[in-house]
Write an enzyme that holds these catalytic residues in place. Structure first.
Site, short mmCIF file in Angstrom:
data_model
loop_
_atom_site.label_atom_id
_atom_site.label_comp_id
_atom_site.label_asym_id
_atom_site.label_seq_id
_atom_site.Cartn_x
_atom_site.Cartn_y
_atom_site.Cartn_z
N PHE A 150 -42.09 -10.68 9.65
CA PHE A 150 -41.25 -9.16 9.08
C PHE A 150 -41.53 -9.19 7.64
O PHE A 150 -41.47 -10.28 6.99
CB PHE A 150 -39.81 -9.14 9.36
CG PHE A 150 -39.27 -7.73 8.75
CD1 PHE A 150 -39.12 -6.73 9.40
CD2 PHE A 150 -38.81 -7.83 7.52
CE1 PHE A 150 -38.71 -5.71 8.86
CE2 PHE A 150 -38.12 -6.69 7.03
CZ PHE A 150 -38.17 -5.46 7.71
N ASP A 235 -44.18 -15.15 1.99
CA ASP A 235 -43.38 -14.32 1.68
C ASP A 235 -41.88 -14.75 1.98
O ASP A 235 -41.73 -15.31 2.94
CB ASP A 235 -43.42 -12.99 2.75
CG ASP A 235 -42.23 -12.26 2.86
OD1 ASP A 235 -41.40 -12.17 1.66
OD2 ASP A 235 -42.41 -11.04 3.61
N LYS A 264 -34.45 -10.58 -1.96
CA LYS A 264 -33.20 -10.45 -1.60
C LYS A 264 -32.05 -11.35 -2.37
O LYS A 264 -31.29 -10.60 -3.03
CB LYS A 264 -33.18 -11.38 -0.26
CG LYS A 264 -33.81 -10.38 0.82
CD LYS A 264 -33.33 -10.76 2.29
CE LYS A 264 -33.62 -9.63 3.32
NZ LYS A 264 -35.11 -9.51 3.97
C1 LIG Z 1 -36.13 -8.54 4.13
C2 LIG Z 1 -37.40 -8.76 4.07
C3 LIG Z 1 -38.44 -8.15 3.37
C4 LIG Z 1 -38.09 -6.68 3.22
O1 LIG Z 1 -37.26 -6.80 2.01
P1 LIG Z 1 -36.58 -5.24 1.53
O2 LIG Z 1 -35.97 -5.65 0.32
O3 LIG Z 1 -35.68 -4.88 2.62
O4 LIG Z 1 -37.77 -4.23 1.36
C5 LIG Z 1 -39.93 -8.67 3.26
N1 LIG Z 1 -40.13 -9.68 3.91
C6 LIG Z 1 -39.11 -10.57 4.46
C7 LIG Z 1 -39.55 -12.04 4.51
C8 LIG Z 1 -37.83 -10.15 4.57
O5 LIG Z 1 -36.98 -10.94 5.10
#
Ligand SMILES: *Cc1c(COP(=O)(O)O)cnc(C)c1O
Length: 413
Positions: A150, A235, A264
């Site tokens: 994700f 990420d 986050k």
């Molecule tokens: C939550 C998340 C995203 C997206 O972040 P948003 O602030 O909701 O756009 C991208 N990569 C990872 C690994 C995430 O957990």
């Protein structure tokens, strides 16, 4: 003060807040029937004053807990001084945050965005532009990512997300994305070639169900990208900033990526994302290549600086590791008692595989017990408590989860 608050809450009850939201907010979320009005540490309170232990933590955002006094003071002070300037001008909070993130990560350059998906978008753009304008390899366009990953909801990050269900109805997605099975070094080795601009991976798949990469997998990703002239993007939007018991989850594998994404937990709830890169990879961007009006504004940066101060001063990375090990051991005991499949995770990023599609019922039953958790799929629970969580709060959460599991599974805890 307290009585005035209580009176206001009574006037606008949960039912009214929920009804008004349902009338006009776009229906992109299936929400829990709870309207929250206040938070402190690991607890949040609904409009009727009911208290919940928050093991969702705003989806891994509340690293330092809700409304940490240091973060609140930083936001209040900065809000009264200067909220926004655009990136046409310099601000001290942005300079200070860039300095801090560079020192923490060993990656010298930062691009500031407002969310995780924007940080990922910036990373994908930088990787392609680095290949085209620095390496002068126009054909190097491919981005390799993992199935079950994700990376966000904007079209580029969505294309990098290796889950069909998120793509459906949004095609055509940007071209040049290829997916490989996670934790499979041989598949990565086979997919990365002279056409590959970058590999993007989560060190622990979060939305995919709390699945940690093995250190060997991350090491293999580092090796193969280096050997084939591709960049490695990690990420860490969810795993970064102490969540896994390491400041950054990749430290566990003893590697360093070329590009790192954060969001986050960074702003303590203020929207901010960051894409960090080595000086070399950052050569891919020059003035005009990429931009954000709000990215790195002084208010969000001051909040992030306060979060980083708290993480250091309260030794939250170490706390996440110790509390996480203890919580995981307790979850494994629940798995044994209730005949579930597995508890797993790293630090305070934990999941329970129930082995049966009853996760939504367990989430609802836990809420009845005053514990907020969420499900990443029909069979998987996820726990993301603030890193400031105490042993007594962990004990209370496990007891509540035990009762919830007993209620749903008909087992005895
Ligand atoms: C939550 C998340 C995203 C997206 O972040 P948003 O602030 O909701 O756009 C991208 N990569 C990872 C690994 C995430 O957990």
């Amino acid at each position: 003060m307290e009585s005035v608050e209580t009176l206001k809450e009574a006037l606008t009850g949960s039912a009214e807040i929920i009804a008004r939201s349902e009338a006009h907010v776009m229906k992109t979320y299936r929400r829990y029937p709870v309207a929250l009005v206040r938070g402190a540490g690991c607890r949040v309170f609904d409009a009727e004053g009911r208290s919940y232990l928050d093991f969702v933590g705003g989806i891994a955002v509340a690293v330092v807990g809700h409304c940490h006094p240091r973060v609140v003071a930083a936001i209040q002070e900065q809000a009264a001084r200067l909220i926004h300037t655009s990136n046409l001008f310099y601000t001290e909070p942005q300079a200070a945050l860039a300095e801090r993130l560079a020192a923490l990560s060993g990656l010298e350059r930062v691009f500031f965005a407002n969310s995780g998906t924007e940080a990922v978008e910036a990373a994908l753009k930088l990787a392609r532009r680095y290949a085209a304008s620095v390496r002068r390899e126009e054909g190097r366009r491919k981005i390799v990512s993992a199935f079950n990953s994700f990376h966000g909801r904007t079209l580029g990050a969505l294309a990098a997300t290796g889950q069909e269900k998120y793509h459906r109805g949004f095609e055509p997605l940007p071209a040049g994305f290829e997916y490989v099975p996670y934790n499979d070094p041989a598949a990565l080795e086979a997919a990365v070639d002279e056409k590959t601009a970058a590999v993007i991976l989560e060190p622990v798949q979060g939305e995919g169900g709390v699945i940690p990469a093995t250190p060997e997998y991350l090491q293999a990703a580092r090796r193969v990208t280096q050997a084939r002239g591709a960049l490695l993007i990690l990420d860490e939007v969810q795993t970064g900033l102490g969540r896994t018991g390491w400041m950054f989850a990749h430290e566990r594998a003893g590697i360093r990526p070329d590009i790192l994404t954060l969001a986050k937990g960074l702003g303590g709830g203020m929207p901010i994302g960051a894409m960090l890169a080595t000086e070399e990879a950052a050569r891919g961007f020059e003035p005009g290549s990429h931009a954000s009006t709000f990215g790195g504004n002084p208010l969000a940066c001051r909040a992030a600086l306060a979060v980083l101060d708290v993480i250091a001063e309260e030794r939250l990375v170490e706390a996440a590791r110790a509390r996480g090990e203890r919580l995981l051991a307790m979850l494994r005991e629940l798995v044994r008692c209730h005949g579930l499949k597995e508890a797993r995770g790293v630090g305070l990023m934990l999941g329970i595989d129930l082995g049966r599609p009853v996760a939504p019922q367990v989430v609802a039953a836990a809420r009845e017990q005053g514990l907020l958790i969420n499900a990443t799929g029909p069979e998987t629970l996820r726990l993301l408590p603030p890193l400031v969580v105490g042993d007594e709060e962990v004990d209370a959460a496990v007891a509540a989860l035990d009762r919830a599991l007993a209620a749903v599974m008909g087992t005895k805890g």
